[in-house]
Design a protein around this motif. Structure first.
Motif: not given
Length: 156
Positions: A114, A116-117, A120-121
């Motif tokens: 979560l 890392c997500e 990325e955003e």
């Protein structure tokens, strides 16, 4: 990205349910509340930034910044159990008792994914820790039948 940890306090430990966007991610275990005593207490309720961390002892894990009175609070998979924990938060997929849980490593992997997500955003990640008011009302209704007569007799 906002993570929310709803906690319940017990004499031998603190349990919580961590949610993201209202969905269950994992349970969390901490030390019992001891007036925010360093290394002996769960951390105070509040909102903290979540940051990545790498150490030889825990590998990839997470930390919380700006916790009052603490230099560093870790979110990590603790192999030694809650009794060895000194002020950190242990995510688990299953609670087996007060201050006892299983599957800490897969729970931490969920949190790292979560995190890392969010990176990325290009989002910062914050953990808001709150008291589980539903648990408080359930406990209160079980012990104070005069105030909650329907709950005391098993009716909703």
């Amino acid at each position: 990205m906002e993570w929310v940890l709803h906690r319940s306090y017990y004499p031998k430990g603190t349990h919580g349910v961590l949610q993201v966007h209202g969905r269950f991610v994992c349970f969390c275990m901490e030390q019992p509340w001891q007036d925010s005593s360093k290394a002996l207490s769960c951390i105070p309720e509040g909102r903290y930034e979540v940051l990545p961390r790498l150490s030889q002892q825990y590998g990839h894990h997470l930390s919380l910044s700006d916790v009052p009175g603490c230099r560093q609070i870790l979110l990590h998979a603790d192999k030694n159990g809650l009794h060895e924990l000194q002020g950190g938060i242990v995510p688990v997929l299953e609670l087996t008792g007060i201050a006892q849980g299983m599957h800490a490593k897969p729970a931490l992997e969920r949190l790292l994914l979560l995190y890392c997500e969010a990176v990325e955003e290009q989002e910062a990640v914050y953990l808001t820790i709150t008291y589980n008011t539903h648990e408080y009302l359930r406990t209160l209704s079980a012990t104070h039948a005069a105030f909650f007569p329907d709950a005391a007799y098993g009716r909703d």
